[in-house]
Design an enzyme around this catalytic site. Structure first.
Site, mmCIF file in Angstrom:
data_model
loop_
_atom_site.group_PDB
_atom_site.id
_atom_site.type_symbol
_atom_site.label_atom_id
_atom_site.label_comp_id
_atom_site.label_asym_id
_atom_site.label_seq_id
_atom_site.Cartn_x
_atom_site.Cartn_y
_atom_site.Cartn_z
ATOM 1 N N THR A 159 0.848 -1.193 0.000
ATOM 2 C CA THR A 159 0.000 0.000 0.000
ATOM 3 C C THR A 159 0.884 1.244 0.000
ATOM 4 O OG1 THR A 159 -1.912 1.046 1.092
ATOM 5 C CG2 THR A 159 -0.305 0.009 2.540
ATOM 6 N N ASN A 160 0.316 2.412 0.275
ATOM 7 C CA ASN A 160 1.128 3.638 0.327
ATOM 8 C C ASN A 160 0.686 4.503 1.501
ATOM 9 O OD1 ASN A 160 -1.018 5.559 -0.625
ATOM 10 N ND2 ASN A 160 -0.918 4.236 -2.422
#
Ligand code: CTP
Length: 397
Positions: free
Chosen positions: A207-208
């Site tokens: 993810t980020n």
């Protein structure tokens, strides 16, 4: 939004009076001048001095108070909005009849400002046909009614409406009432927010750092400006804004699908989400075990959603993208604007202090397809959301 606004807060007598203290505090802290009018029963629940301390202003509790003789007429005419919270069944009945037998009903009868009621009562009282008739009559006369919500009442659990809406919800509805006349009124606005997650195995994801805050503030402000708002949200820990329809997604593919479904009805799409650009080529159905040495997982690209869904856009819709860059932001932003066929792009530089993901502030430039560019100075994400929607409104004009 509340700075310099004049609010008259009417409080009638029910146990929800304690929540009106929070509402008075919230509006005062947000910059509003809050004048409180209590009924006799309300003053039995919460003494006037509590509201005086919270608002820093004198409270009207009787028509026979000093200065009440004129204030009961003036307040509802000078205010930007009159909020009655809680509005009991008895207060609603008196209002519907046009009675003016105490300070609050007198303020209401003379009021020319928009009026918002937050009913709070026993669920049977709310369901009573007479209460329903009274509320319907007041709504026909232009009064806005918020709630009541379903939830526990003082007398015990309940699965029917009766409980007063929360102070934050009442304040948000009042803000929407105050902002009538915006060009976003009645428009369908779709906002995407937050990161996406791509699963490696049942317990691990890629993810980020997107927090979703920018998108959530955009949805909140668009709704306040009168829009009908759908917020398509990735996994974030944020409270959904009042009034907004929330669609939850996890992966970039789910986000693409949700955007595709939303576009045919959307007047405006604001793509504030940070979709993962790559996903593991293979999903392992069982948890991957630790291996000796380095781990290499092959990734494949996900779709560029803005490009992939161009066919689903309406010709007259306004599409807003974001570009989070690390250096040379304006030039890269302009290229993205062209490549993704956007009307506006909001550019920020993740390396600048106070801008980008995970922080509560942002500093952006808004570039238009027409060559325009607006620099928005460092501000809260809410302030930046206002500036972005100003740019959208300018296009609608
Ligand atoms: N975006 C999208 N689909 C993706 C990735 C991004 O629609 N798979 C959208 C974002 O929501 C944003 C805009 O495209 O509005 C720009 O996102 P950004 O990550 O800056 O651009 P990328 O296309 O991923 O380009 P790059 O990573 O090469 O800078």
């Amino acid at each position: 939004m509340w700075s310099g606004r004049h609010v008259v807060l009417g409080v009638s007598g029910g146990i929800a009076c304690y929540k009106s203290c929070y509402l008075a505090r919230h509006l005062t802290e947000a910059g509003a001048r809050v004048d409180v009018v209590l009924t006799r029963s309300a003053a039995e629940f919460v003494r006037p001095v509590t509201f005086e301390a919270l608002t820093g202003r004198p409270v009207m509790a009787s028509l026979w108070d000093r200065d009440a003789a004129l204030s009961h007429v003036r307040w509802g005419q000078q205010a930007d909005v009159v909020i009655v919270a809680p509005a009991t069944a008895h207060l609603i009945a008196r209002m519907a009849q046009g009675l003016a037998d105490d300070a609050l009903t007198s303020v209401l009868l003379a009021a020319t400002a928009p009026v918002l009621l937050a009913p709070a009562m026993n669920d049977e009282m709310f369901a009573h046909p007479q209460t329903q008739v009274n509320l319907a009559l007041l709504e026909r006369r232009g009064v806005t009614v918020v709630g009541p919500a379903i939830g526990p009442l003082a007398e015990g659990p309940s699965s029917r409406p009766g409980r007063m809406s929360e102070p934050a919800a009442i304040a948000a509805h009042a803000a929407r009432l105050l902002r009538r006349g915006s060009r976003l009124e009645g428009k369908r606005v779709v906002v995407t927010a937050g990161p996406t997650r791509e699963a490696i195995d049942p317990v691990r994801v890629v993810t980020n750092r997107s927090s979703g805050k920018m998108g959530y503030r955009l949805a909140e402000v668009a709704w306040e400006r009168g829009a009908d708002v759908q917020l398509i949200s990735g996994p974030v820990m944020l409270e959904p804004p009042v009034g907004v329809q929330v669609t939850r997604i996890d992966s970039t593919a789910e986000l693409e699908q949700a955007v595709r479904e939303a576009l045919p009805a959307a007047d405006i799409l604001v793509m504030a989400a940070a979709p993962a650009d790559y996903r593991p080529r293979e999903f392992s159905a069982s948890k991957r075990s630790r291996i000796d040495g380095a781990l290499a997982i092959p990734f494949e690209p996900t779709a560029d959603i803005l490009r992939a869904t161009r066919d689903a856009r309406r010709a007259e819709s306004i599409i807003v993208g974001f570009a989070l860059e690390t250096g040379d932001a304006l030039a890269k932003g302009r290229q993205k604007l062209e490549r993704k066929e956007l009307d506006l792009i909001v550019v920020n530089d993740a390396l600048e202090p106070g801008a980008g993901t995970e922080v509560d502030t942002n500093r952006v430039a808004i570039l238009g397809r027409d060559g325009s560019s607006t620099i928005v100075p460092l501000g809260t994400k809410r302030e930046v959301a206002e500036a972005i929607l100003d740019a959208v409104e300018a296009r609608l004009g």
